[in-house]
Design an enzyme around this catalytic site. Structure first.
Site, mmCIF file in Angstrom:
data_model
loop_
_atom_site.group_PDB
_atom_site.id
_atom_site.type_symbol
_atom_site.label_atom_id
_atom_site.label_comp_id
_atom_site.label_asym_id
_atom_site.label_seq_id
_atom_site.Cartn_x
_atom_site.Cartn_y
_atom_site.Cartn_z
ATOM 1 N N ASN A 186 15.362 -2.066 5.911
ATOM 2 C CA ASN A 186 15.925 -2.860 7.004
ATOM 3 C C ASN A 186 16.897 -3.918 6.491
ATOM 4 O OD1 ASN A 186 14.138 -1.354 8.539
ATOM 5 N ND2 ASN A 186 12.559 -2.935 8.524
ATOM 6 N N ASN A 240 0.859 -1.198 0.000
ATOM 7 C CA ASN A 240 0.000 0.000 0.000
ATOM 8 C C ASN A 240 0.886 1.236 0.000
ATOM 9 O OD1 ASN A 240 0.310 -1.177 2.968
ATOM 10 N ND2 ASN A 240 0.319 1.053 3.107
ATOM 11 N N HIS A 271 10.342 -7.456 11.310
ATOM 12 C CA HIS A 271 11.588 -6.683 11.198
ATOM 13 C C HIS A 271 12.634 -7.542 10.482
ATOM 14 C CE1 HIS A 271 10.302 -4.556 15.200
ATOM 15 N NE2 HIS A 271 9.581 -4.153 14.171
ATOM 16 N N THR A 283 13.359 0.656 12.117
ATOM 17 C CA THR A 283 13.044 1.679 11.110
ATOM 18 C C THR A 283 13.894 2.941 11.251
ATOM 19 O OG1 THR A 283 10.817 0.794 11.100
ATOM 20 C CG2 THR A 283 11.126 2.895 10.001
HETATM 21 C C1 LIG Z 1 2.097 -3.823 12.401
HETATM 22 C C2 LIG Z 1 3.503 -3.328 12.267
HETATM 23 C C3 LIG Z 1 4.152 -2.777 13.356
HETATM 24 C C4 LIG Z 1 5.458 -2.296 13.231
HETATM 25 N N1 LIG Z 1 6.020 -1.652 14.282
HETATM 26 C C5 LIG Z 1 7.245 -1.097 14.158
HETATM 27 C C6 LIG Z 1 7.797 -0.320 15.198
HETATM 28 O O1 LIG Z 1 7.157 -0.066 16.217
HETATM 29 N N2 LIG Z 1 9.039 0.185 15.039
HETATM 30 C C7 LIG Z 1 9.779 -0.056 13.918
HETATM 31 O O2 LIG Z 1 10.924 0.399 13.848
HETATM 32 N N3 LIG Z 1 9.256 -0.755 12.890
HETATM 33 C C8 LIG Z 1 8.017 -1.273 12.977
HETATM 34 N N4 LIG Z 1 7.462 -1.946 11.930
HETATM 35 C C9 LIG Z 1 8.277 -2.110 10.710
HETATM 36 C C10 LIG Z 1 8.291 -0.824 9.882
HETATM 37 O O3 LIG Z 1 7.007 -0.460 9.499
HETATM 38 C C11 LIG Z 1 9.232 -1.038 8.715
HETATM 39 O O4 LIG Z 1 10.536 -1.181 9.254
HETATM 40 C C12 LIG Z 1 9.257 0.099 7.700
HETATM 41 O O5 LIG Z 1 7.994 0.396 7.204
HETATM 42 C C13 LIG Z 1 10.196 -0.280 6.546
HETATM 43 O O6 LIG Z 1 10.171 0.740 5.594
HETATM 44 P P1 LIG Z 1 10.517 0.470 4.064
HETATM 45 O O7 LIG Z 1 10.264 1.740 3.353
HETATM 46 O O8 LIG Z 1 11.875 -0.128 3.966
HETATM 47 O O9 LIG Z 1 9.534 -0.688 3.586
HETATM 48 P P2 LIG Z 1 7.946 -0.810 3.590
HETATM 49 O O10 LIG Z 1 7.368 0.130 4.562
HETATM 50 O O11 LIG Z 1 7.650 -2.242 3.741
HETATM 51 O O12 LIG Z 1 7.527 -0.317 2.130
HETATM 52 C C14 LIG Z 1 7.908 -1.017 0.985
HETATM 53 C C15 LIG Z 1 6.886 -0.751 -0.112
HETATM 54 O O13 LIG Z 1 7.408 -1.253 -1.352
HETATM 55 C C16 LIG Z 1 6.302 -1.718 -2.126
HETATM 56 N N5 LIG Z 1 6.802 -2.663 -3.149
HETATM 57 C C17 LIG Z 1 7.322 -3.893 -2.954
HETATM 58 N N6 LIG Z 1 7.694 -4.420 -4.136
HETATM 59 C C18 LIG Z 1 7.394 -3.514 -5.099
HETATM 60 C C19 LIG Z 1 7.549 -3.487 -6.515
HETATM 61 N N7 LIG Z 1 8.157 -4.478 -7.177
HETATM 62 N N8 LIG Z 1 7.080 -2.397 -7.187
HETATM 63 C C20 LIG Z 1 6.523 -1.352 -6.515
HETATM 64 N N9 LIG Z 1 6.363 -1.328 -5.175
HETATM 65 C C21 LIG Z 1 6.807 -2.404 -4.473
HETATM 66 C C22 LIG Z 1 5.410 -2.383 -1.103
HETATM 67 O O14 LIG Z 1 4.091 -2.489 -1.585
HETATM 68 C C23 LIG Z 1 5.539 -1.439 0.104
HETATM 69 O O15 LIG Z 1 4.516 -0.482 0.126
HETATM 70 C C24 LIG Z 1 6.159 -2.426 12.001
HETATM 71 C C25 LIG Z 1 5.505 -2.980 10.896
HETATM 72 C C26 LIG Z 1 4.187 -3.416 11.012
HETATM 73 C C27 LIG Z 1 3.495 -3.971 9.810
#
Ligand SMILES: Cc1cc2nc3c(=O)[nH]c(=O)nc-3n(C[C@H](O)[C@H](O)[C@H](O)COP(=O)(O)OP(=O)(O)OC[C@H]3O[C@@H](n4cnc5c(N)ncnc54)[C@H](O)[C@@H]3O)c2cc1C
Length: 536
Positions: free
Chosen positions: A493, A121, A459, A505
């Site tokens: 991560n 999303n 994580h 994060t």
């Molecule tokens: C319920 C929950 C609680 C959490 N609590 C914590 C917390 O308290 N503290 C903490 O540090 N972390 C927490 N986390 C983890 C934290 O949300 C993540 O570490 C963080 O969002 C990672 O960021 P990111 O941008 O690397 O990846 P993400 O937020 O996972 O975003 C990656 C995005 O890439 C998109 N994507 C994937 N493949 C493709 C593709 N081929 N083409 C286009 N788009 C694509 C996905 O749809 C997604 O939207 C939690 C996660 C959840 C679900």
């Protein structure tokens, strides 16, 4: 008047890490444009906002379901997922996420890591997260980033995500919980690493409620209509990136598919950042023929031991009064949709406490309790306690990809190989012992301490590690550039190379700030468009 060189930047993934790159590169490089591609749908009017801030329970449930990719129920068709890929199986992903090994056609294979899940999303998991943002410490830190620079990076990460060090700090119930834990562990923990308030990302409002930070906070003015930065930023939702095109060590374009229409298009780019989570980023690189030896390997997460405790009235009354509790309950009644009103922790420290303990005060249990069951209606409420542990990186723990078996999106399918070793199992035992002591000091267990199935932490780390040299144990250099490429970066991560217990994060945003700052320096002096793209 001199013309700014135009630099087209493509970012894959709209979570907090993609957003960090978008924000810092647009702020820092005047001629840049950013197109961000996101496979999932937009959930909220303000892109990437936390669904925890949605007051209407039905709207909130819909936003979560829309993020659940192949597992989404009633809204599945709207995101282009075939109806027959319904989730089955023992483990349920947390709301807003969907399992890798969901049991339907095109599911990944994760028998040894069954709770593996991702969110699809706008805002990524950053629209669903709990917002805990403690800083890494001791051996969690990346050894080759100098300490003064790290302090600066982590400070910038806290600014970008809107970190608050003392949320709910004035809650008398939260304070009483800390006092009981301080008594229990007195003298055992290093100074500054005892029970304290957990830093979270969000803004405490005047009425005591929180507005939780989502990815929208990181995007900042990029999503404020009419701003100069917004004019150079485009977020394309429901657009799946199938491949990173490259030639002779330079990334040149992304092949994208509009999930609404199925139309495919090659979008050229001068600079590409892949921040599509710790499982799907390596999948995309693999599918693109970019396959460093360490890609997908060294997978770690946080083994988690959790429990729920009913707070003991007599113990709590030693530090808080019944009137304090009445006031707390009245304040909470004003925000019934958000069950959390006190967040405490015992941070990671070495050598004796290599755990990140999170102690969330809540009026209700996270599971239903029958009326009449002991502690079913506990006036002083409950704490949900989790001890997050570290996992030592090993090459054998990995997500691998199969060119001959495609997943539900037509990408090389994933298999996750993962095992806890004696080192982790010994720490699970230690953490369980500490959790028993903490719970005993606070009240009575209504859910006994238990180790969650592998993958439960969400994580996932290590699958695209940063490293100091190209020795086969890392995927990216210290500035997040994929080895062998000048203009292809990875984020998330997955880059964390150390064994951590801390929520990842904030650390990953700090790593992204480092990568983005270097790009800004390069592009505002020499610049890709000026024909001098060497960063080494
Ligand atoms: C319920 C929950 C609680 C959490 N609590 C914590 C917390 O308290 N503290 C903490 O540090 N972390 C927490 N986390 C983890 C934290 O949300 C993540 O570490 C963080 O969002 C990672 O960021 P990111 O941008 O690397 O990846 P993400 O937020 O996972 O975003 C990656 C995005 O890439 C998109 N994507 C994937 N493949 C493709 C593709 N081929 N083409 C286009 N788009 C694509 C996905 O749809 C997604 O939207 C939690 C996660 C959840 C679900």
């Amino acid at each position: 008047m001199s013309q700014q060189p135009r630099i087209a930047i493509a970012i894959v993934g709209s979570g907090p890490i993609g957003a960090t790159y978008a924000r810092l590169l647009l702020e820092g490089i005047p001629g840049a444009t950013v197109t961000m591609f996101e496979a999932g749908p937009r959930l909220t009017e303000r892109p990437g906002a936390s669904v925890r801030n949605i007051a209407d329970p039905e709207a909130r449930a819909k936003a979560r379901e829309l993020s659940q990719g192949p597992q989404a129920g009633g809204y599945r068709e709207s995101i282009g997922i075939p109806a027959e890929t319904v989730a089955e199986g023992t483990f349920t992903a947390r709301q807003g996420t969907h399992l890798i090994d969901f049991g339907g056609p095109g599911a990944g294979h994760a028998a040894s890591f069954p709770a593996a899940a991702v969110a699809t999303n706008v805002g990524g998991q950053g629209a669903h997260w709990t917002c805990a943002v403690p800083r890494p410490a001791f051996s969690e830190l990346i050894p080759f980033i100098p300490e003064p620079e790290w302090e600066d990076l982590i400070g910038e990460a806290e600014r970008l995500i809107g970190a608050t060090p003392d949320a709910f700090a004035d809650s008398p119930v939260g304070t009483a919980i800390r006092s009981l834990l301080e008594e229990e562990f007195a003298g055992e923990l290093p100074d500054g690493y005892g029970p304290g308030v957990l830093p979270v990302a969000g803004q405490e409002n005047a009425d005591g409620t929180m507005t939780w930070s989502g990815t929208d906070v990181v995007l900042g003015s990029l999503i404020e209509p009419g701003t100069e930065l917004a004019a150079r930023f485009e977020l394309r939702d429901l657009t799946f990136v199938r491949r990173v095109e490259h030639r002779a060590g330079r990334a040149t374009a992304v092949l994208v598919e509009d999930l609404r229409t199925g139309r495919r298009e090659t979008v050229p780019a001068d600079l590409i950042v892949v921040a599509a989570d710790a499982l799907r980023s390596p999948q995309l690189l693999w599918a693109s023929g970019i396959r460093p030896r360490a890609l997908g390997h060294y997978l770690t997460e946080h083994p988690v031991v959790i429990s729920t405790v009913a707070l003991d009235a007599a113990a709590m009354r030693r530090f808080a009064t019944e009137e304090d509790l009445d006031r707390e309950l009245a304040r909470r009644a004003g925000n019934a949709v958000d069950p959390v009103s006190g967040v405490n922790r015992i941070p990671f420290s070495e050598p004796d406490h290599p755990f990140a303990a999170q102690i969330m005060y809540s009026e209700t249990t996270p599971f239903p309790m029958e009326p009449g069951q002991p502690y079913a209606e506990n006036r002083w409420g409950y704490v949900n306690m989790g001890y997050g542990l570290r996992k030592r990186p090993r090459f054998a723990d990995a997500v691998t990809f199969d060119d001959d078996e495609l997943d539900y999106r037509g990408m090389p399918n994933m298999t996750i190989h993962y095992a806890l070793t004696d080192a982790e199992l010994a720490e699970v035992e230690m953490a369980t012992g500490l959790l028993r002591r903490a719970g005993g000091a606070l009240g009575t267990f209504v859910a006994e301490p238990r180790l969650m199935p592998n993958g439960s932490s969400l994580h996932y780390q290590g699958t695209m590690r940063v490293g100091e040299s190209e020795d086969g144990t890392s995927v990216a250099d210290p500035w997040s550039r994929v080895w062998g490429f000048d203009n292809l970066l990875v984020g998330g991560n997955a880059l964390i190379p150390t064994a951590t217990a801390v929520n990842p994060t904030l650390m990953s945003i700090a790593i992204a700030v480092r990568g983005a700052r270097r790009l800004v320096r390069e592009h505002t002096t020499s610049g890709i468009a000026a024909g001098a793209p060497s960063y080494r």
